[in-house]
Design an enzyme around this catalytic site. Structure first.
Site, PDB file in Angstrom:
ATOM      1  N   ASN A 193      51.754  22.156  28.178  1.00  6.40           N
ATOM      2  CA  ASN A 193      52.382  21.240  27.452  1.00  6.40           C
ATOM      3  C   ASN A 193      51.350  20.304  26.807  1.00  6.40           C
ATOM      4  O   ASN A 193      51.283  19.900  25.578  1.00  6.40           O
ATOM      5  CB  ASN A 193      53.616  20.612  27.852  1.00  6.40           C
ATOM      6  CG  ASN A 193      54.631  21.484  28.483  1.00  6.40           C
ATOM      7  OD1 ASN A 193      54.626  22.634  27.935  1.00  6.40           O
ATOM      8  ND2 ASN A 193      55.543  20.910  29.097  1.00  6.40           N
ATOM      9  N   GLY A 194      50.456  19.719  27.606  1.00  7.09           N
ATOM     10  CA  GLY A 194      49.692  18.588  27.319  1.00  7.09           C
ATOM     11  C   GLY A 194      48.498  19.168  26.507  1.00  7.09           C
ATOM     12  O   GLY A 194      48.298  18.445  25.504  1.00  7.09           O
ATOM     13  N   SER A 212      56.743  18.054  39.343  1.00  7.71           N
ATOM     14  CA  SER A 212      56.343  18.366  40.811  1.00  7.71           C
ATOM     15  C   SER A 212      56.161  16.795  41.673  1.00  7.71           C
ATOM     16  O   SER A 212      56.223  15.921  40.988  1.00  7.71           O
ATOM     17  CB  SER A 212      54.879  19.105  40.919  1.00  7.71           C
ATOM     18  OG  SER A 212      54.101  18.140  40.484  1.00  7.71           O
ATOM     19  N   ASP A 242      53.187  25.526  32.379  1.00  9.52           N
ATOM     20  CA  ASP A 242      51.922  24.574  32.219  1.00  9.52           C
ATOM     21  C   ASP A 242      51.284  24.722  30.727  1.00  9.52           C
ATOM     22  O   ASP A 242      51.540  25.952  29.990  1.00  9.52           O
ATOM     23  CB  ASP A 242      51.089  25.168  33.370  1.00  9.52           C
ATOM     24  CG  ASP A 242      49.716  24.101  33.587  1.00  9.52           C
ATOM     25  OD1 ASP A 242      49.936  23.079  33.023  1.00  9.52           O
ATOM     26  OD2 ASP A 242      48.820  24.647  34.040  1.00  9.52           O
ATOM     27  N   TRP A 287      48.723  21.855  24.505  1.00  5.36           N
ATOM     28  CA  TRP A 287      49.272  22.296  23.496  1.00  5.36           C
ATOM     29  C   TRP A 287      49.498  21.170  22.487  1.00  5.36           C
ATOM     30  O   TRP A 287      49.199  21.205  21.300  1.00  5.36           O
ATOM     31  CB  TRP A 287      50.605  22.876  23.637  1.00  5.36           C
ATOM     32  CG  TRP A 287      51.294  23.293  22.443  1.00  5.36           C
ATOM     33  CD1 TRP A 287      51.448  24.746  22.093  1.00  5.36           C
ATOM     34  CD2 TRP A 287      52.330  22.537  21.666  1.00  5.36           C
ATOM     35  NE1 TRP A 287      52.201  24.856  21.063  1.00  5.36           N
ATOM     36  CE2 TRP A 287      52.775  23.732  20.645  1.00  5.36           C
ATOM     37  CE3 TRP A 287      52.562  21.429  21.391  1.00  5.36           C
ATOM     38  CZ2 TRP A 287      53.715  23.411  19.929  1.00  5.36           C
ATOM     39  CZ3 TRP A 287      53.705  21.067  20.615  1.00  5.36           C
ATOM     40  CH2 TRP A 287      53.963  22.173  19.731  1.00  5.36           C
ATOM     41  N   GLU A 317      54.014  15.801  42.797  1.00  8.27           N
ATOM     42  CA  GLU A 317      52.669  15.273  42.581  1.00  8.27           C
ATOM     43  C   GLU A 317      52.724  14.528  40.993  1.00  8.27           C
ATOM     44  O   GLU A 317      51.728  13.877  40.636  1.00  8.27           O
ATOM     45  CB  GLU A 317      51.423  16.461  42.698  1.00  8.27           C
ATOM     46  CG  GLU A 317      51.108  16.723  44.133  1.00  8.27           C
ATOM     47  CD  GLU A 317      52.413  17.639  44.639  1.00  8.27           C
ATOM     48  OE1 GLU A 317      52.767  18.540  43.921  1.00  8.27           O
ATOM     49  OE2 GLU A 317      52.434  17.523  45.963  1.00  8.27           O
ATOM     50  N   ASN A 318      53.286  15.103  40.168  1.00  7.15           N
ATOM     51  CA  ASN A 318      53.308  14.483  38.852  1.00  7.15           C
ATOM     52  C   ASN A 318      53.732  12.815  38.806  1.00  7.15           C
ATOM     53  O   ASN A 318      53.502  12.434  37.744  1.00  7.15           O
ATOM     54  CB  ASN A 318      54.728  15.345  38.131  1.00  7.15           C
ATOM     55  CG  ASN A 318      54.371  16.737  37.642  1.00  7.15           C
ATOM     56  OD1 ASN A 318      55.075  17.649  37.150  1.00  7.15           O
ATOM     57  ND2 ASN A 318      52.869  16.978  37.760  1.00  7.15           N
ATOM     58  N   TRP A 319      54.062  12.303  39.781  1.00  6.46           N
ATOM     59  CA  TRP A 319      54.305  10.928  39.783  1.00  6.46           C
ATOM     60  C   TRP A 319      52.914  10.228  39.410  1.00  6.46           C
ATOM     61  O   TRP A 319      52.902   8.972  39.152  1.00  6.46           O
ATOM     62  CB  TRP A 319      55.005  10.332  40.993  1.00  6.46           C
ATOM     63  CG  TRP A 319      56.436  10.802  41.514  1.00  6.46           C
ATOM     64  CD1 TRP A 319      56.704  11.856  42.477  1.00  6.46           C
ATOM     65  CD2 TRP A 319      57.737  10.651  40.963  1.00  6.46           C
ATOM     66  NE1 TRP A 319      57.873  12.108  42.522  1.00  6.46           N
ATOM     67  CE2 TRP A 319      58.604  11.370  41.389  1.00  6.46           C
ATOM     68  CE3 TRP A 319      57.964   9.909  39.729  1.00  6.46           C
ATOM     69  CZ2 TRP A 319      59.963  11.423  41.229  1.00  6.46           C
ATOM     70  CZ3 TRP A 319      59.331   9.640  39.226  1.00  6.46           C
ATOM     71  CH2 TRP A 319      60.414  10.582  40.287  1.00  6.46           C
TER      72      TRP A 319
HETATM   73  C1  FPP Z   1      52.716  20.850  32.998  1.00  7.77           C
HETATM   74  O1  FPP Z   1      52.071  20.813  31.683  1.00  7.77           O
HETATM   75  C2  FPP Z   1      54.272  20.749  32.335  1.00  7.77           C
HETATM   76  C3  FPP Z   1      54.954  19.857  33.220  1.00  7.77           C
HETATM   77  C4  FPP Z   1      54.309  18.737  34.086  1.00  7.77           C
HETATM   78  C5  FPP Z   1      56.381  19.522  32.979  1.00  7.77           C
HETATM   79  C6  FPP Z   1      57.273  20.812  32.480  1.00  7.77           C
HETATM   80  C7  FPP Z   1      58.467  20.071  31.278  1.00  7.77           C
HETATM   81  C8  FPP Z   1      58.907  20.848  30.378  1.00  7.77           C
HETATM   82  C9  FPP Z   1      58.696  22.299  30.212  1.00  7.77           C
HETATM   83  C10 FPP Z   1      59.646  20.229  29.664  1.00  7.77           C
HETATM   84  C11 FPP Z   1      60.979  19.616  30.061  1.00  7.77           C
HETATM   85  C12 FPP Z   1      61.653  20.170  31.111  1.00  7.77           C
HETATM   86  C13 FPP Z   1      63.127  20.536  31.166  1.00  7.77           C
HETATM   87  C14 FPP Z   1      63.828  21.021  32.409  1.00  7.77           C
HETATM   88  C15 FPP Z   1      63.891  20.152  29.844  1.00  7.77           C
HETATM   89  P1  FPP Z   1      50.946  19.829  31.749  1.00  7.77           P
HETATM   90  O2  FPP Z   1      51.501  18.531  30.944  1.00  7.77           O
HETATM   91  O3  FPP Z   1      50.384  19.462  33.040  1.00  7.77           O
HETATM   92  O4  FPP Z   1      49.999  20.463  30.454  1.00  7.77           O
HETATM   93  P2  FPP Z   1      48.520  20.516  30.418  1.00  7.77           P
HETATM   94  O5  FPP Z   1      47.924  20.980  31.927  1.00  7.77           O
HETATM   95  O6  FPP Z   1      47.878  20.933  29.410  1.00  7.77           O
HETATM   96  O7  FPP Z   1      48.359  18.885  30.426  1.00  7.77           O
END
Ligand code: FPP
Length: 252
Positions: free
Chosen positions: A37-38, A80, A35, A40, A82-84
């Protein structure tokens, strides 16, 4: 990629041992909710997809580190069920990134003896991604190193529903349905249940990840966002896990 020979430690194992990790008591199966990435990306004024791209780089390193450490199974939550619900460009970007990763990393994973698996409803992901994942599974099926399971279009409740559907379709009488039978009908019944569940970026929830299998997993939450996660945090998670007393409902 694990221990070179009995008694000779690789550099990852040496570092872990120097930080108090008992290499003979590693968690057999580690699961990670990647969790943050966004957040970051946002904190750097970047588009969310750049955070996911950075997260991909992190994942390559963590797979290597986990394997070198001697962890037998690693499962990560890539997308997930739910990510759709996310904006279409983010969904498309993630699908492409996962597909690219599956294709680009296959040769190196195979060379490193990694066994690839997936968890999730594969019939609902784009055909080209499904094919890339199936190629990965097929190519690496006889490898004996770390099992790397990508959870894509994965939901814990959906997995339980799918298991129950299979049982009903096979005509299993209700009186014969046991916890063991449900476990045997999950997506990867041959994998042990996760011992350690790591979540990055500080949230304290399971988010529908492996909710059946993680019933007795130890949870380690770090405030570090996934793109900044690395060997230091992995070792810290394992060391913390080893300090826990696992009772499985009994007494210590
Ligand atoms: C959650 O962070 C992360 C994800 C929904 C996707 C995970 C994907 C990766 C780590 C990269 C690609 C994976 C592979 C297998 C190549 P978030 O976007 O919900 O972060 P936030 O809560 O800060 O918005």
């Amino acid at each position: 990629m694990a221990a070179l020979e009995p008694g000779i430690l690789n550099s990852t194992q040496q570092l872990a041992a120097s930080r108090g990790v008992d290499l003979d008591a590693l968690p057999e199966h580690v699961a990670i909710i990647m969790d943050g990435n966004g957040r970051w990306a946002k904190s750097r004024g970047l588009a969310r997809l750049l955070g996911h791209r950075e997260g991909y780089k992190t994942l390559r390193g963590v797979l290597l580190n986990a394997s070198e450490l001697g962890i037998r199974h690693l499962t990560v939550y890539a997308f997930s069920a739910e990510n759709w619900r996310r904006p279409q460009d983010e969904v498309d970007g993630l699908m492409k990134l996962i597909e690219r990763a599956a294709r680009d990393e296959l040769a190196v994973m195979h060379r490193n003896n990694v066994r690839v698996r997936v968890a999730g409803r594969m019939d609902e992901v784009p055909a080209s991604l499904r094919q890339a994942l199936l190629d990965g599974i097929e190519t690496t099926r006889d490898n004996t190193g770390i099992t790397f399971t990508l959870a894509v279009n994965y939901g814990g409740r959906a997995e339980i529903v799918d298991a129950i559907r299979r049982l009903v379709e096979s005509g299993t009488p209700a009186s014969e349905i046991t916890e063991e039978l449900v476990s045997r009908n999950l997506y990867n019944p041959d994998l042990p249940e996760p011992d350690l569940m790591i979540r990055t970026a500080g949230e304290m929830r399971w988010s529908n990840f492996l909710i059946w299998q993680a019933a007795y997993a130890e949870l380690f939450v770090t405030p570090v966002a996934w793109p900044d996660f690395g060997l230091d945090q992995l070792v810290e998670a394992v060391a913390t896990y080893q300090q826990r007393v696992r009772k499985f409902g009994g007494l210590a």
